[in-house]
Design an enzyme around this catalytic site. Sequence first.
Site, PDB file in Angstrom:
ATOM      1  CB  CYS A   2      -0.875   0.039   1.248  1.00 52.05           C
ATOM      2  SG  CYS A   2      -1.839  -1.445   1.479  1.00 52.05           S
ATOM      3  NE  ARG A  27       4.556   1.970  -1.046  1.00 52.84           N
ATOM      4  CZ  ARG A  27       5.446   2.045  -0.075  1.00 52.84           C
ATOM      5  NH1 ARG A  27       6.598   2.638  -0.289  1.00 52.84           N
ATOM      6  NH2 ARG A  27       5.207   1.534   1.116  1.00 52.84           N
ATOM      7  CD1 TRP A  75       0.033  -5.688  -3.681  1.00 52.24           C
ATOM      8  CD2 TRP A  75       0.156  -6.584  -1.635  1.00 52.24           C
ATOM      9  NE1 TRP A  75       0.601  -6.927  -3.798  1.00 52.24           N
ATOM     10  CE2 TRP A  75       0.686  -7.509  -2.566  1.00 52.24           C
ATOM     11  CE3 TRP A  75       0.141  -6.939  -0.290  1.00 52.24           C
ATOM     12  CZ2 TRP A  75       1.190  -8.744  -2.192  1.00 52.24           C
ATOM     13  CZ3 TRP A  75       0.636  -8.178   0.085  1.00 52.24           C
ATOM     14  CH2 TRP A  75       1.154  -9.061  -0.868  1.00 52.24           C
ATOM     15  CG  ASN A 101       1.898   0.431   4.085  1.00 49.73           C
ATOM     16  OD1 ASN A 101       1.708  -0.779   3.988  1.00 49.73           O
ATOM     17  ND2 ASN A 101       3.078   0.990   3.904  1.00 49.73           N
ATOM     18  N   GLY A 102      -0.135  -1.538   6.149  1.00 53.46           N
ATOM     19  CA  GLY A 102       0.314  -2.428   7.222  1.00 53.46           C
ATOM     20  C   GLY A 102      -0.743  -3.479   7.505  1.00 53.46           C
ATOM     21  CD  GLU A 471      17.945 -11.437  -9.569  1.00 53.05           C
ATOM     22  OE1 GLU A 471      17.468 -11.974  -8.555  1.00 53.05           O
ATOM     23  OE2 GLU A 471      17.460 -10.400 -10.073  1.00 53.05           O
ATOM     24  CE  LYS A 475      14.334  -9.616 -11.498  1.00 50.78           C
ATOM     25  NZ  LYS A 475      15.016  -9.403 -10.301  1.00 50.78           N
ATOM     26  CD  GLU A 478      10.608 -10.174 -10.281  1.00 48.50           C
ATOM     27  OE1 GLU A 478       9.991  -9.747  -9.308  1.00 48.50           O
ATOM     28  OE2 GLU A 478      11.835 -10.040 -10.425  1.00 48.50           O
ATOM     29  CG  HIS A 494      20.585 -36.034  -7.626  1.00 49.55           C
ATOM     30  ND1 HIS A 494      21.061 -37.308  -7.438  1.00 49.55           N
ATOM     31  CD2 HIS A 494      21.661 -35.275  -7.933  1.00 49.55           C
ATOM     32  CE1 HIS A 494      22.369 -37.308  -7.603  1.00 49.55           C
ATOM     33  NE2 HIS A 494      22.761 -36.088  -7.906  1.00 49.55           N
ATOM     34  CE  LYS A 589      11.931  -1.553  -6.889  1.00 57.68           C
ATOM     35  NZ  LYS A 589      12.709  -2.570  -7.639  1.00 57.68           N
TER      36      LYS A 589
HETATM   37  C1  F6R Z   1      12.529  -9.147  -7.427  1.00 60.30           C
HETATM   38  C2  F6R Z   1      12.451  -8.201  -6.333  1.00 60.30           C
HETATM   39  C3  F6R Z   1      12.182  -8.718  -4.966  1.00 60.30           C
HETATM   40  C4  F6R Z   1      12.972  -7.908  -3.923  1.00 60.30           C
HETATM   41  C5  F6R Z   1      12.572  -8.337  -2.508  1.00 60.30           C
HETATM   42  C6  F6R Z   1      13.392  -7.615  -1.463  1.00 60.30           C
HETATM   43  O1  F6R Z   1      12.799  -8.509  -8.639  1.00 60.30           O
HETATM   44  O2  F6R Z   1      12.581  -7.025  -6.526  1.00 60.30           O
HETATM   45  O3  F6R Z   1      12.468 -10.076  -4.871  1.00 60.30           O
HETATM   46  O4  F6R Z   1      14.333  -8.120  -4.136  1.00 60.30           O
HETATM   47  O5  F6R Z   1      11.225  -8.070  -2.308  1.00 60.30           O
HETATM   48  O6  F6R Z   1      13.240  -6.242  -1.565  1.00 60.30           O
HETATM   49  P1  F6R Z   1      14.323  -5.249  -0.973  1.00 60.30           P
HETATM   50  O7  F6R Z   1      15.591  -5.452  -1.727  1.00 60.30           O
HETATM   51  O8  F6R Z   1      13.746  -3.886  -1.170  1.00 60.30           O
HETATM   52  O9  F6R Z   1      14.489  -5.614   0.472  1.00 60.30           O
END
Ligand code: F6R
Length: 594
Positions: A2, A27, A75, A101-102, A471, A475, A478, A494, A589
């Site tokens: 949020c 976000r 959210w 937010n929370g 990683e 990417k 997601e 395995h 985000k």
């Molecule tokens: C993936 C992504 C998330 C963040 C995770 C941690 O692309 O962005 O997996 O890496 O939510 O977020 P931060 O780095 O802000 O603690």
Amino acid sequence: MCGIVGYIGTEDARGIILNGLKRLEYRGYDSAGITLFNGDDDTFHVYKDKGRVAHLEEITDFSYRSVLGIGHTRWATHGVPNQINSHPQSSDSGRFFVVHNGVIDNYKELITSHLNESVFASDTDTEVIAHLIEKFSYRMSVSEAIRKTMSLLEGSYALAIIDTYNPYKLYACKNKSPLVIGVGDNGVVVASDVMACVGYSDKFVPLEDKTFVEIDGATYRIMDIIGKVVPHVEKPIDVDYFNIEKGEYSHFMLKEINEQPAVLRNIIGAYFDGDEVLLNGEIQQAIRDSDRLYIVAAGTSMNAGQIGRELFEKMAGIPTEVHIASEFAYNLPLLSKNPLFIFISQSGETADLRAVLVNIKAKGYRSLTITNVKTSTLAREADHFVEILAGPEIAVASTKAYTAQIAILAILAYGLSDKHINLRKELSKVAISMENIIDKRDYIDKLVKDYLTKRNCFYIGRGIDYYGCLESSLKLKEISYIQTEGFAAGELKHGTIALIEQDTPVIAIISQRAIAKNTRSNLNEVKSRGAKTLVIATRGVHEPDDQIVVDDVYELFSPMLTVVPAQFIAYYAALHRGYDIDKPRNLAKSVTVE
Ligand code: F6R
């Protein structure tokens, strides 16, 4: 998660709030809403619905003047995303409007103990807050009623509150979820992120947990929960407005992938004097004094942490563990005698990390935060912090923060190594090599069109390339929603190899000379079971049929390079499928709830 934007002053509240909400779209959210005071006839109006801020803008009445309002992007946590559950939520009689937010952990208990008589319109925990404030306001001042409510809430909250009986005041408070107030000549902004204040405020104040602020257009007073004024410092807002716009790019993600060479050069400029590393001596000492490093992070930042462990152990000989924050928070492993905790977080606000930080601080352990947001909670609350200097990262999928985090971890490890490489030169080489990959992005686009035609995909690699695979697969999944997993290449046989069938896409990352042959033989194993393979390899270990060849760099730095084609693969796969690249479904985000 949020996002909150509130405003009171002499300017157009509607414009400031809607623009602020757009800047917080990164976000992640599923509904948006706003309450505005109509200064022409002294009435309040609520506009809210499921969907984007652009839709909220369409349903908002622009015909009257407004100098007070609160807005929200939601959210969903309690109750499905729909019009009724969108914020602002209001109290029984409609006197109070609240955006939140929370997560309130004890909202059900609060209903039983205080609000038996109330009728609730929504399924949200937030509505309980509005009802409580109204209930208490019958026997105390509004300021006291809000602080009394705060004292009952368990969980996390950032709140902006309007009392319709008094359109000359805006209230806000917080615990665990981030909230700042932006201060300018023409009014005060309340927001989840400084980004929403840029252009309207010159200074900002990050609010501490369990603080409450009462604002009129010109002044504000920050108090603790019992009403005692809390001292605070106003900090300058130095975010460049240009940095939070897309410019010539169609998506923030594309912009941010392309910015990586510049970010790396920025880091080199800031953290080197000639060939010598420039780092706060206390940080070096804290690492030196510890007998084991505990890296705690989530998602992409944790994947960067895995590379960090390789760097600390292989370059500097310091034993290092990497932990998922949400696991570590409630399942502390056996710790060494002198641990140093390293929190890696792009946003510096991730609630899972904060839970660990609070826990280890209470036990007296030392901490260091590596973050992109120097004003963030984790930066403020750790003993030390290092900024990754990546500039605002807006796309939900993290790209430039990942490579910047690895560069910073390399700088930290190098300071304690035998300096067997010239780090400045090696990082500069990585920046040039990134540019060479960026130049080939149209070629990668074509590859993706022919190659990623299935609903699933595997990334395989060994050693440091395995962490790169984690990683790269994160990417791809997601933003393109292709079910993708990263596997240690040798582990496939395995169990997971059972999933390989005709034309299953398998992407191998190969950059380490000592184990290249082993990964090649795992690649042959999947090929002979029908897999359609694609290889990202460094020049020194590549073979003629490899589709993507990147330059040779210092081997431990190859994940900074091999991830760039993987970022483009994810980007183009999502583009071809027509998905919302910068705001993928269900994701946020800044993950400010545990
Ligand atoms: C993936 C992504 C998330 C963040 C995770 C941690 O692309 O962005 O997996 O890496 O939510 O977020 P931060 O780095 O802000 O603690």
